[in-house]
Scaffold this motif. Structure first.
Motif, PDB file in Angstrom:
ATOM      1  N   THR A  95      15.300   8.178  25.228  1.00 24.02           N
ATOM      2  CA  THR A  95      13.963   7.866  24.496  1.00 24.02           C
ATOM      3  C   THR A  95      13.037   7.157  25.724  1.00 24.02           C
ATOM      4  O   THR A  95      11.947   6.748  25.070  1.00 24.02           O
ATOM      5  N   ASP A  96      13.485   7.098  26.792  1.00 22.71           N
ATOM      6  CA  ASP A  96      12.672   6.032  27.801  1.00 22.71           C
ATOM      7  C   ASP A  96      11.705   7.142  28.551  1.00 22.71           C
ATOM      8  O   ASP A  96      11.685   8.240  28.301  1.00 22.71           O
ATOM      9  N   ALA A  97      10.917   6.449  29.519  1.00 29.33           N
ATOM     10  CA  ALA A  97      10.079   7.439  30.049  1.00 29.33           C
ATOM     11  C   ALA A  97       9.653   6.973  31.657  1.00 29.33           C
ATOM     12  O   ALA A  97      10.227   6.074  32.124  1.00 29.33           O
ATOM     13  N   VAL A  98       9.383   8.155  32.498  1.00 32.68           N
ATOM     14  CA  VAL A  98       9.146   7.725  33.778  1.00 32.68           C
ATOM     15  C   VAL A  98       7.424   7.945  33.771  1.00 32.68           C
ATOM     16  O   VAL A  98       7.032   8.992  33.318  1.00 32.68           O
ATOM     17  N   VAL A  99       7.008   7.318  34.774  1.00 33.65           N
ATOM     18  CA  VAL A  99       5.601   7.344  34.891  1.00 33.65           C
ATOM     19  C   VAL A  99       5.506   7.519  36.873  1.00 33.65           C
ATOM     20  O   VAL A  99       6.302   6.600  37.417  1.00 33.65           O
ATOM     21  N   GLY A 100       5.032   8.527  37.130  1.00 35.50           N
ATOM     22  CA  GLY A 100       4.762   8.955  38.549  1.00 35.50           C
ATOM     23  C   GLY A 100       3.615   8.450  38.950  1.00 35.50           C
ATOM     24  O   GLY A 100       2.495   8.941  38.491  1.00 35.50           O
ATOM     25  N   VAL A 101       3.240   7.917  40.032  1.00 41.47           N
ATOM     26  CA  VAL A 101       2.157   7.261  40.626  1.00 41.47           C
ATOM     27  C   VAL A 101       1.994   7.519  42.129  1.00 41.47           C
ATOM     28  O   VAL A 101       2.901   7.195  42.836  1.00 41.47           O
ATOM     29  N   GLY A 102       0.882   8.283  42.431  1.00 41.95           N
ATOM     30  CA  GLY A 102       0.829   8.873  43.888  1.00 41.95           C
ATOM     31  C   GLY A 102       0.311  10.030  44.067  1.00 41.95           C
ATOM     32  O   GLY A 102      -0.379  10.758  43.265  1.00 41.95           O
TER      33      GLY A 102
END
Length: 358
Positions: A95-102
Motif C-alpha cells: 500500500t506504499d508508493a514510489v516517487v521517481g525524480v529525475g
C-alpha cells in the motif's frame, strides 16, 4: 499559477500535471493510502530532490530517500537489485508508493522498481528533463538495459500520476535540453504538425527552457503521447508510431555504449526513417528535407559515421519491432500519418543510411 492536466486514458487512467512551481500538487498524486514513500532520485539532483522530500514529509508521509547514478548507468540490474533490498529494509508494503525524480533513465528505473516490488506498488513520476516530460515518464513503459541492448527488460506499468514542473527545466544543461527537443519534434512529424510550426517560427526560442513556446511544446508533445498510449498501452499496434526513428537510434546508442544522448540518436534515426519512407515512395523529398531542417535548426545532429553501418545493421536485428527474421520500421505515409515498412531490401536500408552518414 495555472495548472494543465492531460489525462492518459485506458484501463488505469492517470493525469499528467503541467505547470510552473507546482510541486505542491505532488501529495495529491501520491494519494492518501500510502504510509511510506520511497523517493528514487538522480544522485546529481540534490537541489531538486530536497524540495520533493520536504513536500512529502510535510504532507505526513514517512519518506525514504534513495539516490541512484545519473543517466543510463542507473538502468542496470545491479542498481535495481539494490533498490529492492533498500525497499525491504525500509519496510515498504503493497500500500506504499514510489516517487521517481529525475530524467528519463531515473523514471524508467523507478517505474520498473515499483512495478516489480511486491508485484506492483503505486508510482508517481516527477520528470526533471524535457526528454522525460514529453516521453519517458508518460506511457507506462519501464525497464532497464542489458549488455545486449537498451530497454530489453521491463514491464508496462502506468504510473498513478506524472508531475511536470517546468521550473526544473531551468537546471537542465543546454545540450540535454536540446536533446529532449528531438522527441518533441518527432511528435510533430508523426501526429501534431503544429509542433513543427512553433519550432520553425523560433528555433532559438525553442532551444531554451525559457522560450516563449516551451509550455505549449511540452503540452502538445505530452498530448500526442497520451492519445497514443491511452489507446494502445502495450504496443499492440498504434503505439509503435512513437518508435519513429528509434530503430536506428537505439542501435547508435548501443554502439556508443549509451554515452550518446538519446535525443541526438533519435534525430538521426528520424531522418533515416524519413529516407526509408521516401525510398519506398511514401513521402517526397521536401518532407525529408524538412526533417533535416527542423532538427538542425535547434542544434541536433542529422548524420552519423559511415563506417558504423555494419555494426548498426547487426544491432537492428534485435529491435523490439522485429518479428522473427523480419525487420520492421515505423515510417511516414504523409506528415502526421505513420505506416509500417516490413522487410525492406538490404540495398534500400544501405541506401537510406548513406544519406545520413558522413
Amino acid at each position: 499559477m495555472t495548472v494543465s492536466r492531460i489525462t492518459v486514458h485506458g484501463d488505469e487512467p492517470y493525469d499528467v500535471v503541467i505547470g510552473t512551481g507546482i510541486l505542491g500538487e505532488l501529495p495529491g498524486l501520491v494519494g492518501e493510502r500510502p504510509r511510506s514513500v520511497a523517493v528514487v532520485h538522480d544522485e546529481g539532483l540534490p537541489e531538486i530532490a530536497r524540495p520533493v522530500l520536504g513536500v512529502l514529509e510535510q504532507a505526513g508521509y514517512l519518506v525514504h530517500s534513495f539516490a541512484v547514478p545519473s543517466g543510463e548507468r542507473s538502468k542496470d540490474v545491479s542498481v535495481l537489485a539494490r533498490l529492492w533490498s533498500e525497499f525491504a529494509a525500509a519496510g515498504m508494503t503493497r500500500t506504499d508508493a514510489v516517487v521517481g525524480v529525475g530524467g528519463g533513465a531515473t523514471t524508467d528505473l523507478a517505474g520498473f522498481a515499483a512495478a516489480s516490488w511486491l508485484r506492483g506498488v503505486r508510482c508517481v513520476l516527477v520528470p526533471t528533463t524535457l526528454l522525460a516530460m514529453v516521453d519517458a515518464a508518460v506511457g507506462g513503459k519501464t525497464g532497464i538495459n542489458i549488455p545486449e541492448g537498451k530497454n530489453l527488460v521491463g514491464a508496462f506499468a502506468p504510473p498513478a500520476g506524472v508531475l511536470c514542473d517546468l521550473t526544473t527545466l531551468m537546471t537542465v544543461p543546454r545540450e540535454d535540453y536540446i536533446s529532449g527537443l528531438a522527441e518533441t519534434i518527432k511528435a510533430g512529424f508523426i501526429r501534431d504538425p503544429r509542433i513543427l510550426e512553433l519550432v520553425e517560427a523560433d528555433p532559438e526560442g525553442a532551444a531554451r527552457p525559457d522560450g516563449p513556446h516551451t509550455r505549449e511544446l511540452v503540452e502538445r508533445a505530452v498530448q500526442v503521447k497520451a492519445d497514443v498510449v491511452g489507446a494502445d498501452l502495450k504496443e499492440a499496434g498504434l503505439r509503435e508510431i512513437l518508435n519513429y526513428g528509434h530503430t536506428l537510434a537505439h542501435a547508435i546508442e548501443k554502439a556508443e555504449d549509451y554515452r550518446f544522448r538519446h535525443g541526438h540518436a533519435v534525430a538521426i534515426g528520424c531522418v533515416y526513417a524519413a529516407e526509408l519512407s521516401r525510398l519506398d515512395g511514401r513521402i517526397d523529398d521536401a518532407l525529408v528535407e524538412r526533417h533535416r531542417a527542423v532538427f538542425s535548426s535547434v542544434g541536433l545532429p542529422v548524420v552519423y559515421g559511415a563506417d558504423a553501418w555494419p555494426e548498426l545493421r547487426s544491432t537492428m536485428n534485435i529491435d523490439k519491432k522485429t518479428r522473427g527474421a523480419t525487420l520492421r520500421f515505423v515510417v511516414l505515409d504523409e506528415l502526421g500519418e505513420c505506416g509500417r515498412l516490413a522487410g525492406p531490401a538490404e540495398d534500400v536500408l544501405t541506401a537510406a543510411y548513406a544519406r545520413v552518414s558522413r
